[in-house]
Design a protein around this motif. Structure first.
Motif, PDB file in Angstrom:
ATOM      1  N   TYR B  72       0.815  -1.211   0.000  1.00  0.00           N
ATOM      2  CA  TYR B  72       0.000   0.000   0.000  1.00  0.00           C
ATOM      3  C   TYR B  72       0.856   1.273   0.000  1.00  0.00           C
ATOM      4  O   TYR B  72       0.381   2.362   0.320  1.00  0.00           O
ATOM      5  CB  TYR B  72      -0.959   0.011   1.194  1.00  0.00           C
ATOM      6  CG  TYR B  72      -1.848  -1.219   1.240  1.00  0.00           C
ATOM      7  CD1 TYR B  72      -2.466  -1.677   0.075  1.00  0.00           C
ATOM      8  CD2 TYR B  72      -2.053  -1.918   2.414  1.00  0.00           C
ATOM      9  CE1 TYR B  72      -3.263  -2.815   0.094  1.00  0.00           C
ATOM     10  CE2 TYR B  72      -2.861  -3.057   2.437  1.00  0.00           C
ATOM     11  CZ  TYR B  72      -3.451  -3.503   1.278  1.00  0.00           C
ATOM     12  OH  TYR B  72      -4.230  -4.626   1.298  1.00  0.00           O
ATOM     13  N   GLY B 117      -9.209  -3.660  -3.981  1.00  0.00           N
ATOM     14  CA  GLY B 117      -8.997  -2.797  -5.131  1.00  0.00           C
ATOM     15  C   GLY B 117      -8.886  -1.339  -4.725  1.00  0.00           C
ATOM     16  O   GLY B 117      -8.024  -0.596  -5.224  1.00  0.00           O
ATOM     17  N   GLN B 118      -9.730  -0.906  -3.797  1.00  0.00           N
ATOM     18  CA  GLN B 118      -9.680   0.483  -3.331  1.00  0.00           C
ATOM     19  C   GLN B 118      -8.375   0.771  -2.606  1.00  0.00           C
ATOM     20  O   GLN B 118      -7.763   1.817  -2.801  1.00  0.00           O
ATOM     21  CB  GLN B 118     -10.874   0.753  -2.406  1.00  0.00           C
ATOM     22  CG  GLN B 118     -12.191   0.841  -3.173  1.00  0.00           C
ATOM     23  CD  GLN B 118     -13.393   0.818  -2.252  1.00  0.00           C
ATOM     24  OE1 GLN B 118     -13.351   0.252  -1.158  1.00  0.00           O
ATOM     25  NE2 GLN B 118     -14.481   1.437  -2.697  1.00  0.00           N
ATOM     26  N   LYS B 120      -5.507  -0.583  -3.091  1.00  0.00           N
ATOM     27  CA  LYS B 120      -4.416  -0.481  -4.067  1.00  0.00           C
ATOM     28  C   LYS B 120      -4.517   0.818  -4.845  1.00  0.00           C
ATOM     29  O   LYS B 120      -3.512   1.401  -5.261  1.00  0.00           O
ATOM     30  CB  LYS B 120      -4.466  -1.685  -5.027  1.00  0.00           C
ATOM     31  CG  LYS B 120      -4.185  -3.007  -4.325  1.00  0.00           C
ATOM     32  CD  LYS B 120      -2.964  -3.691  -4.929  1.00  0.00           C
ATOM     33  CE  LYS B 120      -2.349  -4.742  -4.031  1.00  0.00           C
ATOM     34  NZ  LYS B 120      -3.153  -5.980  -3.940  1.00  0.00           N
ATOM     35  N   ARG B 121      -5.763   1.282  -5.059  1.00  0.00           N
ATOM     36  CA  ARG B 121      -5.971   2.507  -5.833  1.00  0.00           C
ATOM     37  C   ARG B 121      -5.589   3.757  -4.998  1.00  0.00           C
ATOM     38  O   ARG B 121      -4.928   4.662  -5.485  1.00  0.00           O
ATOM     39  CB  ARG B 121      -7.441   2.583  -6.285  1.00  0.00           C
ATOM     40  CG  ARG B 121      -8.037   3.970  -6.532  1.00  0.00           C
ATOM     41  CD  ARG B 121      -7.396   4.710  -7.714  1.00  0.00           C
ATOM     42  NE  ARG B 121      -7.867   6.081  -7.820  1.00  0.00           N
ATOM     43  CZ  ARG B 121      -7.355   7.115  -7.168  1.00  0.00           C
ATOM     44  NH1 ARG B 121      -6.351   6.939  -6.338  1.00  0.00           N
ATOM     45  NH2 ARG B 121      -7.846   8.321  -7.354  1.00  0.00           N
ATOM     46  N   TYR B 122      -6.041   3.808  -3.736  1.00  0.00           N
ATOM     47  CA  TYR B 122      -5.931   5.070  -2.995  1.00  0.00           C
ATOM     48  C   TYR B 122      -4.700   5.197  -2.091  1.00  0.00           C
ATOM     49  O   TYR B 122      -4.139   6.279  -1.946  1.00  0.00           O
ATOM     50  CB  TYR B 122      -7.196   5.290  -2.144  1.00  0.00           C
ATOM     51  CG  TYR B 122      -8.428   5.524  -3.005  1.00  0.00           C
ATOM     52  CD1 TYR B 122      -8.613   6.747  -3.648  1.00  0.00           C
ATOM     53  CD2 TYR B 122      -9.379   4.521  -3.187  1.00  0.00           C
ATOM     54  CE1 TYR B 122      -9.730   6.961  -4.451  1.00  0.00           C
ATOM     55  CE2 TYR B 122     -10.492   4.733  -3.987  1.00  0.00           C
ATOM     56  CZ  TYR B 122     -10.664   5.955  -4.629  1.00  0.00           C
ATOM     57  OH  TYR B 122     -11.742   6.181  -5.423  1.00  0.00           O
ATOM     58  N   LYS B 125      -1.187   6.460  -3.508  1.00  0.00           N
ATOM     59  CA  LYS B 125      -1.199   7.866  -3.879  1.00  0.00           C
ATOM     60  C   LYS B 125      -1.247   8.762  -2.640  1.00  0.00           C
ATOM     61  O   LYS B 125      -0.688   9.857  -2.621  1.00  0.00           O
ATOM     62  CB  LYS B 125      -2.396   8.177  -4.788  1.00  0.00           C
ATOM     63  CG  LYS B 125      -2.186   7.678  -6.223  1.00  0.00           C
ATOM     64  CD  LYS B 125      -3.237   8.255  -7.141  1.00  0.00           C
ATOM     65  CE  LYS B 125      -3.175   7.689  -8.544  1.00  0.00           C
ATOM     66  NZ  LYS B 125      -1.882   7.953  -9.220  1.00  0.00           N
ATOM     67  N   GLN B 234     -18.194   3.007  -1.850  1.00  0.00           N
ATOM     68  CA  GLN B 234     -17.262   3.814  -1.048  1.00  0.00           C
ATOM     69  C   GLN B 234     -17.673   3.878   0.426  1.00  0.00           C
ATOM     70  O   GLN B 234     -17.241   4.762   1.164  1.00  0.00           O
ATOM     71  CB  GLN B 234     -17.151   5.220  -1.652  1.00  0.00           C
ATOM     72  CG  GLN B 234     -16.389   5.192  -2.967  1.00  0.00           C
ATOM     73  CD  GLN B 234     -16.314   6.526  -3.668  1.00  0.00           C
ATOM     74  OE1 GLN B 234     -16.182   6.564  -4.891  1.00  0.00           O
ATOM     75  NE2 GLN B 234     -16.395   7.613  -2.933  1.00  0.00           N
TER      76      GLN B 234
END
Lengths: 370, 413
Positions: B72, B117-118, B120-122, B125, B234
């Protein structure tokens, strides 16, 4: 970073606590408080058998050869139990004075007796009411004998040896004095905490031996007081911890208006503030213990910080322990007053707050850290 | 008992020190050294750009979100290594303010409750500082009593529709995402009808207004929600389980805020060592010495309490709610100290121009900022409750709204 006591030191702490649970119950403290006995000689013997007095004295001098961290742990437990024994007088003051000022021969002669607890030592410094200053000391050393009067000598009725600060033409020096000398007169003093003994000692041509250099007495005494301050601070947080526990327990057991008083925020917040002061003091004491055990340059600052902080914490916890107990806290029967008395005694034992605060700020002034 | 690193810790410290020495934005140091009491002025440099640049550099080298798992965006470092990093980062840590809430509060909550998935996405960053996060918790009618919040979320197909208002949201105007706690069911007891979401702060219907604070600055915001739509995907945690999700966040908040509080004591000592009063140097005054000793004891007590907590981390233990004492002690001390510092400056104590006032007007800034320290992230009173209940084990207060449906709870005005 390892800013905690070691497992062995915690084991020692538990061992001392168990012994004190058995031999220093509140009834034992009250026995001294309410009688003319100057101290609990049975408890003293128990501590002797365990070798506690010699904790931080070298084994070549009859001690256990452990260190100051171990002695701090012992001090905390003695403070928690309000032990009515001359431990601080003999070990924190007399022994430390000998370590700081005595030559090898003097150490060999005096320390083994104190280390085993067979002899009891003390420090005789104050001569007048009010703060101890060099110019308040009038006791004379002339032709190998001491003449004069020392007041407020802790455990003066039971001590065999006193470290005395006195003056001759070269200024102030420390002297070791055998108190069994026939020229010594003892007179018991009544104080706010009769579970500890204080007396006035009058010296009439009493023999003694000088410790350290002539004229260096005040400097040596300050070193002794700094070391004792750390150790007494541990006694103070031990007492403060117990007072906080008593108050917390009572706040849970005592009901008013149909609920435990500890559920009222007025009570909760008072107890939370006691906890905060105690935690800060405990951390400062650990710093003092570190400085004492490593003989750090910061010892004078660390000692004054531990001293001021622990004094305030014990006074804070002991007075609000009574407050939490309400009217019951003001009975002779409840133990609250024992802690209240002891906290206010220890608060001035080595000199009062304003003196220690002044020492503390003097250290800040001379440090470059701004 | 010692203050020494273990060999492993020493090695880590040395590599951190070298990397910082080679990579830190040294040109900002003169500004950062003066940053204090929640203000940071980087002159002609843009604070957000500089903060993000330093963050990105750390991330690329593997020094961001140290304690997070690698997948992460973290490096899976131990808590003690995080402490060592903070110690070595020193003044540059002020550049991390923008990311504190994201790293310390939102990130851990997303990690516990979002889909793989969330995460890994957020999270990467967030760790890289490319996306900034805020937390949308307090409301005008619910501060200490957070569970009394009223911002409404109503289900509509695959979405939730949000209406209401949040307040005291630090950094909302710089944020890309926010973590939002809402009321989804007013017919059950107040702690039971809450649900947590995250959303883009650019969503239609989100309006951010800076709050002009009592000290004249604006670090916090009001955030208004008018028919804002959030996809059900979300949602963080179950519907109605928002309270326990929020506790994950709040425990992290107190740890990260209470961790390294400035106390203002070094500034106070510098002032009384240099300030002349009618009677000579201020530090010679007996009343000043008395107070100075008290403040030193509290500052030193906090410092070594923190050493004890670090020792616990070093042994692999977790410091408990004892960590609450930092802010409780430092907040009111800063306030008391600033009042005395102004008093010592006599009438000139009112000056706020750094060119004219003693010590670049830092005490005046402290005076005007310290009331917020005693309120934000748990008021002094809430912290005392936490100590009394969780450390000392005292019973909770009796609650007038216990067991009531949220919609029946009296609200006053």
């Amino acid at each position: 970073m390892n800013f905690e006591f070691s497992e062995d030191q915690v084991l020692l702490k538990n061992q001392i606590r168990r012994a004190l649970d058995d031999h220093c119950r509140s009834a034992d403290v009250r026995q001294i408080l309410e009688s003319d006995s100057p101290h609990d000689s049975q408890l003293w013997r128990v501590l002797c058998e365990m070798g506690v007095q010699g904790t931080a004295i070298d084994d070549s001098l009859g001690g256990a050869g452990a260190g100051y961290l171990e002695l701090c742990v012992v001090a905390e437990e003695l403070g928690r139990a309000l032990a009515p024994v001359p431990f601080s007088s003999s070990i924190f003051l007399a022994v430390e004075a000998l370590k700081v000022a005595a030559n090898n021969e003097q150490k060999l002669a005096l320390l083994p007796g104190l280390a085993s607890g067979e002899k009891i030592g003390t420090l005789a410094a104050w001569e007048i009411n009010g703060p101890l200053q060099p110019d308040t000391i009038a006791m004379r050393w002339e032709e190998g004998v001491l003449n004069g009067r020392k007041i407020l000598v802790p455990d003066g009725d039971v001590a065999d040896v006193a470290i005395v600060i006195a003056r001759d033409d070269e200024g102030l020096s420390l002297f070791a004095v055998d108190l069994t000398d026939s020229g010594v007169t003892r007179e018991t003093l009544e104080t706010i905490d009769p579970s500890r003994n204080f007396s006035t000692l009058t010296f009439n041509a009493v023999a003694g031996q000088r410790l350290g250099d002539a004229g260096d007495g005040w400097n040596l005494l300050e070193q002794v007081l700094n070391r004792a301050a750390v150790l007494v601070a541990f006694e103070q947080i031990g007492g403060a911890q117990r007072a906080l526990e008593m108050a917390t327990d009572y706040a849970q057991e005592r009901y008013a208006f149909g609920r435990p008083i500890g559920s009222f925020q007025a009570v909760k917040h008072m107890l939370a503030d006691m906890y905060v002061d105690l935690e800060l003091a405990r951390s400062n004491c650990y710093y003092g213990a570190w400085a004492l055990s490593t003989d750090a340059d910061e010892l004078p600052l660390a000692a004054a910080t531990a001293r001021v902080s622990a004094t305030q914490a014990f006074q804070h916890c002991s007075k609000n322990n009574i407050q939490t107990h309400g009217g019951m806290g003001f009975t002779w029967e409840f133990d609250c007053h024992l802690f209240y008395r002891r906290s206010n005694l220890l608060a001035v034992l080595l000199g009062g707050q304003s003196v220690w605060k002044d020492r503390l700020v003097s250290q800040l002034e001379s440090s470059d850290a701004a | 008992m010692n203050f020494d690193d273990t060999p492993q810790e020493a090695e880590f410290r040395s590599s951190v020190r070298h990397w910082i020495d080679d990579n830190a934005p040294k040109y900002l140091l003169p500004y950062l050294e003066k940053a204090s009491f929640a203000t940071m002025d980087l002159g002609d440099y843009n604070a957000n750009d500089e903060s993000k640049a330093w963050r990105k550099k750390k991330f690329d080298a593997g020094w961001a979100c140290l304690s997070w798992p690698q997948e992460y965006g973290g490096v899976g470092a131990s808590p003690i290594e995080r402490v060592i990093w903070q110690q070595e980062e020193g003044h540059y840590a002020a550049l991390g303010g923008l990311f504190t809430i994201g790293e310390g509060m939102c990130g851990p909550t997303v990690m516990s409750y979002a889909s793989e998935g969330q995460k890994k996405r957020y999270l990467p960053k967030l760790a890289a500082g490319e996306e900034v996060w805020c937390q949308l918790f307090s409301e005008p009618g619910s501060g200490s009593d957070l569970a009394g919040l009223r911002t409404k979320a109503e289900r509509d197909g695959d979405d939730w529709v949000i209406n209401g208002q949040k307040i005291w949201t630090s950094g909302a105007h710089h944020s890309d995402y926010g973590m939002l706690i809402t009321r989804t069911d007013p017919s059950v007891a107040k702690h039971q009808g809450l649900t947590m979401f995250f959303l883009s702060m650019k969503s239609p219907g989100v309006e951010i207004r800076p709050i002009k604070q009592a000290n004249g600055q604006s670090g916090f915001n009001e955030v208004y929600f008018t028919d804002v739509r959030i996809p059900d995907a979300q949602r963080l945690g179950e519907v109605g389980n928002g309270w326990s999700v929020s506790l994950t966040t709040l425990m992290n908040e107190r740890l990260s805020i209470g961790g390294s509080m400035p106390t203002g004591f070094p500034e106070m000592l510098a002032l009384v060592k240099s300030l002349q009063t009618g009677e000579g140097l201020a530090i010679k005054d007996k009343a000043v010495r008395d107070k100075l000793a008290d403040w030193h004891c509290r500052t030193s007590g906090l410092k070594y309490t923190s050493s004890r907590m670090i020792s616990a981390l070093s042994r692999g233990e977790t410091p408990g709610p004892e960590a609450s004492i930092g802010k409780l002690v430092a907040g009111s001390m800063m306030q008391d100290m600033s009042m005395v510092a102004l008093d010592l400056q006599d009438l000139s104590g009112i000056l706020v121009d750094p060119e004219l006032a003693e010590l670049s007007a830092r005490f005046q800034a402290m005076l005007l900022r310290s009331p917020a320290t005693r309120v934000e992230g748990g008021t002094d009173e809430i912290l005392r409750n936490i100590i009394a209940e969780r450390v000392l084990g005292l019973p909770g207060d009796i609650r007038a709204d216990k067991g009531m449906a949220f919609s029946d709870i009296p609200t006053g005005r």
